[in-house]
Design a protein around this motif. Structure first.
Motif, PDB file in Angstrom:
ATOM      1  N   THR A 270      27.287   1.317 -28.793  1.00  0.00           N
ATOM      2  CA  THR A 270      28.294   0.359 -28.331  1.00  0.00           C
ATOM      3  C   THR A 270      28.550   0.527 -26.838  1.00  0.00           C
ATOM      4  N   GLY A 271      28.763   1.766 -26.385  1.00  0.00           N
ATOM      5  CA  GLY A 271      29.003   2.005 -24.966  1.00  0.00           C
ATOM      6  C   GLY A 271      27.862   1.521 -24.105  1.00  0.00           C
ATOM      7  N   ALA A 272      26.617   1.780 -24.538  1.00  0.00           N
ATOM      8  CA  ALA A 272      25.448   1.371 -23.762  1.00  0.00           C
ATOM      9  C   ALA A 272      25.314  -0.148 -23.710  1.00  0.00           C
ATOM     10  N   MET A 273      25.531  -0.827 -24.836  1.00  0.00           N
ATOM     11  CA  MET A 273      25.344  -2.278 -24.885  1.00  0.00           C
ATOM     12  C   MET A 273      26.423  -3.035 -24.110  1.00  0.00           C
ATOM     13  N   VAL A 274      27.665  -2.579 -24.191  1.00  0.00           N
ATOM     14  CA  VAL A 274      28.717  -3.225 -23.400  1.00  0.00           C
ATOM     15  C   VAL A 274      28.511  -2.910 -21.923  1.00  0.00           C
ATOM     16  N   GLY A 275      28.152  -1.662 -21.619  1.00  0.00           N
ATOM     17  CA  GLY A 275      27.906  -1.285 -20.236  1.00  0.00           C
ATOM     18  C   GLY A 275      26.753  -2.053 -19.612  1.00  0.00           C
ATOM     19  N   ALA A 276      25.719  -2.332 -20.400  1.00  0.00           N
ATOM     20  CA  ALA A 276      24.530  -3.021 -19.881  1.00  0.00           C
ATOM     21  C   ALA A 276      24.684  -4.534 -19.864  1.00  0.00           C
ATOM     22  N   GLY A 277      25.871  -5.046 -20.214  1.00  0.00           N
ATOM     23  CA  GLY A 277      26.118  -6.478 -20.146  1.00  0.00           C
ATOM     24  C   GLY A 277      25.544  -7.269 -21.301  1.00  0.00           C
ATOM     25  N   VAL A 278      25.118  -6.580 -22.356  1.00  0.00           N
ATOM     26  CA  VAL A 278      24.467  -7.248 -23.485  1.00  0.00           C
ATOM     27  C   VAL A 278      25.485  -8.035 -24.307  1.00  0.00           C
ATOM     28  N   VAL A 279      26.592  -7.404 -24.644  1.00  0.00           N
ATOM     29  CA  VAL A 279      27.714  -8.065 -25.321  1.00  0.00           C
ATOM     30  C   VAL A 279      28.986  -7.670 -24.578  1.00  0.00           C
ATOM     31  N   PRO A 280      30.000  -8.533 -24.583  1.00  0.00           N
ATOM     32  CA  PRO A 280      31.226  -8.199 -23.861  1.00  0.00           C
ATOM     33  C   PRO A 280      32.182  -7.323 -24.656  1.00  0.00           C
ATOM     34  N   ILE A 281      31.954  -7.218 -25.977  1.00  0.00           N
ATOM     35  CA  ILE A 281      32.843  -6.459 -26.844  1.00  0.00           C
ATOM     36  C   ILE A 281      32.025  -5.945 -28.018  1.00  0.00           C
ATOM     37  N   SER A 282      32.339  -4.721 -28.464  1.00  0.00           N
ATOM     38  CA  SER A 282      31.595  -4.135 -29.569  1.00  0.00           C
ATOM     39  C   SER A 282      32.450  -3.072 -30.230  1.00  0.00           C
ATOM     40  N   HIS A 283      32.141  -2.762 -31.492  1.00  0.00           N
ATOM     41  CA  HIS A 283      32.950  -1.851 -32.300  1.00  0.00           C
ATOM     42  C   HIS A 283      32.749  -0.385 -31.917  1.00  0.00           C
ATOM     43  N   GLY A 284      33.852   0.356 -31.945  1.00  0.00           N
ATOM     44  CA  GLY A 284      33.805   1.804 -31.809  1.00  0.00           C
ATOM     45  C   GLY A 284      34.787   2.441 -32.766  1.00  0.00           C
ATOM     46  N   SER A 285      34.618   3.721 -32.994  1.00  0.00           N
ATOM     47  CA  SER A 285      35.595   4.490 -33.765  1.00  0.00           C
ATOM     48  C   SER A 285      35.788   5.828 -33.093  1.00  0.00           C
ATOM     49  N   ASP A 286      36.906   6.488 -33.405  1.00  0.00           N
ATOM     50  CA  ASP A 286      37.330   7.642 -32.604  1.00  0.00           C
ATOM     51  C   ASP A 286      38.008   8.680 -33.496  1.00  0.00           C
ATOM     52  N   GLY A 287      37.334   9.822 -33.684  1.00  0.00           N
ATOM     53  CA  GLY A 287      37.926  10.927 -34.420  1.00  0.00           C
ATOM     54  C   GLY A 287      38.254  12.114 -33.542  1.00  0.00           C
ATOM     55  N   GLY A 288      37.940  12.023 -32.253  1.00  0.00           N
ATOM     56  CA  GLY A 288      38.228  13.110 -31.318  1.00  0.00           C
ATOM     57  C   GLY A 288      37.912  12.708 -29.886  1.00  0.00           C
ATOM     58  N   GLY A 289      37.654  11.407 -29.715  1.00  0.00           N
ATOM     59  CA  GLY A 289      37.294  10.891 -28.391  1.00  0.00           C
ATOM     60  C   GLY A 289      36.121   9.934 -28.446  1.00  0.00           C
ATOM     61  N   SER A 290      35.686   9.562 -29.637  1.00  0.00           N
ATOM     62  CA  SER A 290      34.432   8.833 -29.797  1.00  0.00           C
ATOM     63  C   SER A 290      34.465   7.383 -29.361  1.00  0.00           C
ATOM     64  N   ILE A 291      35.651   6.829 -29.079  1.00  0.00           N
ATOM     65  CA  ILE A 291      35.751   5.565 -28.341  1.00  0.00           C
ATOM     66  C   ILE A 291      35.838   5.864 -26.848  1.00  0.00           C
ATOM     67  N   ARG A 292      36.739   6.775 -26.491  1.00  0.00           N
ATOM     68  CA  ARG A 292      37.066   6.997 -25.079  1.00  0.00           C
ATOM     69  C   ARG A 292      35.953   7.685 -24.294  1.00  0.00           C
ATOM     70  N   ILE A 293      35.288   8.669 -24.894  1.00  0.00           N
ATOM     71  CA  ILE A 293      34.267   9.416 -24.151  1.00  0.00           C
ATOM     72  C   ILE A 293      33.076   8.533 -23.780  1.00  0.00           C
ATOM     73  N   PRO A 294      32.432   7.837 -24.739  1.00  0.00           N
ATOM     74  CA  PRO A 294      31.331   6.961 -24.307  1.00  0.00           C
ATOM     75  C   PRO A 294      31.788   5.803 -23.433  1.00  0.00           C
ATOM     76  N   ALA A 295      33.035   5.357 -23.590  1.00  0.00           N
ATOM     77  CA  ALA A 295      33.551   4.354 -22.648  1.00  0.00           C
ATOM     78  C   ALA A 295      33.555   4.931 -21.238  1.00  0.00           C
TER      79      ALA A 295
END
Length: 491
Positions: A160-185
């Motif tokens: 998700t982080g790579a695809m949003v970062g690369a401009g492929v999609v503007p929004i994508s799903h993430g989940s976070d049990g200890g930073g798993s949304i925030r760290i790749p963001a």
């Protein structure tokens, strides 16, 4: 194939911008899906961030029940290959063990996402069972950072982080049990908000009692997209254990106003963990920037036993993952995780946690309580605490000490390596408080460095309000206006 718009035009829109073009009749959801599919085809060979594209949904965005009148009007969306399920679709959790596993039903959140008008058109990569800092097992896939493919995307919302970062999609799903949304963001230069408890459902397979530290969310490139996702997708399913709350005002309206001057604490010294001098200097620089916006900024830290808190977090992960693995292997007829199908550290976690006692969990929960109370007291005096997203630079691909293919014989030492690097994100999960990563800084080598803001429980809206104020102040130019080397505009 003729695309609906140029790549510069595509990457220049956020999700709400694309939705508005659909509403104006300028483009259709099917054309958006075709463009996103072409973007994946152009970037995925370098990034290995998408496991599967649902060609049938690309051809017919209404096939699985997407609501075209929803907020996002058919904007393409990828689901992390972990967590919410899609009826009849594969969910393989980054694991050889789960190859061919198909979900029997949609999760509650899946229905909310489709009702919001997001077209779930594929699966993004994740480490095995989400238990790792990087989606990086050569037997499965190696997901690479779009800013420099020699580096990891971190995880566990890796693809998700790579695809949003690369401009492929503007929004994508993430989940976070200890930073798993925030760290790749933070590592991929996008926006990632981990919500408070009581925002997104994890029904029916889990609940706030069983999930405890894990929650759902998304990556975006604009604050308003995150706000709209929260507004549209929040809410509990029937039978949820805890009450699911709704703010007094929709976030998309709240973020149009600057917050009142805030009391913002800075810290990069958490218990035994410290940021590198460069990362600490970047945090201080962002603090001065926020002072320039009228906020009061100083160095401060909650009065909690951080060493005990990290130990409790480790106990939680070991016991939770052990039960997750037990629940996955039993229907397959295995008494223990097969060594040729489950990664070595995950087997050792299972061995360490499968017989953990209620007494050990009760001690863990007591520390969760005292830690949450300490943070709660802190947020009586401060509105925000600002930290880096990581204490150390982004690892290169192949840095095995953070991977579940590591040969480290000690589970506790392996988790200690994680906390040394991901020092600032896990305790938000322990306490149930919100945290957002904003692409406001950079490492010495130029790779993105997220800056994290955390607030008291249920103050998610304040984090978005501050983020929107920052976004306006920088003219919307996150990452100082730069784009990654692997990007749709460069494909």
């Amino acid at each position: 194939m003729t695309l609906a718009m140029s790549w510069d035009e595509w990457a220049g829109h956020d999700a709400l911008g694309l939705a508005e073009r659909v509403r104006q009749g300028e483009v259709t959801p099917a054309e958006l899906a075709a463009q996103a599919s072409a973007a994946i085809a152009a970037t995925n060979p370098a990034l290995s961030a998408v496991v599967e594209v649902f060609d049938d949904v690309v051809a017919d965005p209404l096939k699985d029940g997407m609501n075209p009148r929803g907020t996002f009007a058919g904007v393409p969306y990828l689901m992390k290959d972990l967590g919410p399920t899609l009826k009849g679709r594969l969910q393989e959790m980054g694991s050889l063990l789960m190859r061919g596993n198909r979900a029997a039903a949609d999760s509650h959140l899946t229905g909310r996402i489709r009702l919001a008008g997001l077209n779930i058109m594929g699966r993004s990569t994740t480490p095995e069972f989400g238990c790792c800092s990087s989606a990086e097992n050569p037997a499965v896939y190696i997901t690479r950072n779009p800013w420099d493919t020699d580096y990891t995307t971190c995880g566990s919302s890796a693809g998700t982080g790579a695809m949003v970062g690369a401009g492929v999609v503007p929004i994508s799903h993430g989940s976070d049990g200890g930073g798993s949304i925030r760290i790749p963001a933070g590592v991929n230069g996008v926006i990632g908000l981990k919500p408070s408890r009581g925002v997104f459902s994890i029904a029916p397979g889990a609940s706030d009692l069983t999930g405890l530290v894990s929650t759902q969310g998304c990556h975006t490139r604009s604050v308003r997209d995150t706000a709209a996702f929260f507004d549209s997708c929040r809410g509990g399913a029937p039978g949820e254990f805890m009450p699911y709350w709704t703010p007094a005002e929709p976030y998309v309206e709240l973020i149009q106003r600057d917050p009142a001057p805030l009391r913002i604490a800075l810290s990069h010294e958490w218990g035994d963990y410290r940021a590198t001098p460069h990362i600490a200097a970047e945090l201080a620089r962002v603090g001065r920037f926020l002072e320039g916006l009228g906020h009061r900024v100083d160095w401060a830290l909650p009065e909690v036993d951080l060493r005990a808190a990290f130990a409790a977090q480790t106990t939680c992960y070991i016991s939770n993952f052990a039960q997750t693995i037990t629940n996955l292997i039993a229907p397959l007829g295995h008494e223990r995780p097969p060594a040729d199908l489950v990664e070595p550290v995950n087997i050792r976690i299972w061995e360490a946690g499968r017989t953990m006692s209620f007494t050990e969990r009760a001690r863990m929960q007591a520390v969760f309580n005292t830690t949450a109370r300490g943070f709660g007291a802190f947020f009586e005096e401060w509105d925000i605490i600002l930290t880096p997203i990581t204490a150390l630079p982004t690892p290169k691909i192949g840095t095995r000490e953070f991977l579940t293919i590591s040969d480290n014989p000690s589970v506790l030492d392996w988790f200690g390596n994680l906390w040394r690097f991901f020092s600032y994100t896990p305790l938000a999960n322990l306490c149930g408080i919100p945290g957002i990563s904003l692409p406001l800084a950079a490492h010495e080598n130029g790779l993105p460095l997220g800056i994290q803001a955390q607030a008291r429980q249920a103050n998610d809206g304040l984090l978005l309000q501050l983020a929107a104020q920052v976004e306006r102040a920088i003219g919307g130019k996150w990452n100082q206006g730069g784009v990654p080397k692997v990007h749709v505009t460069r494909a």
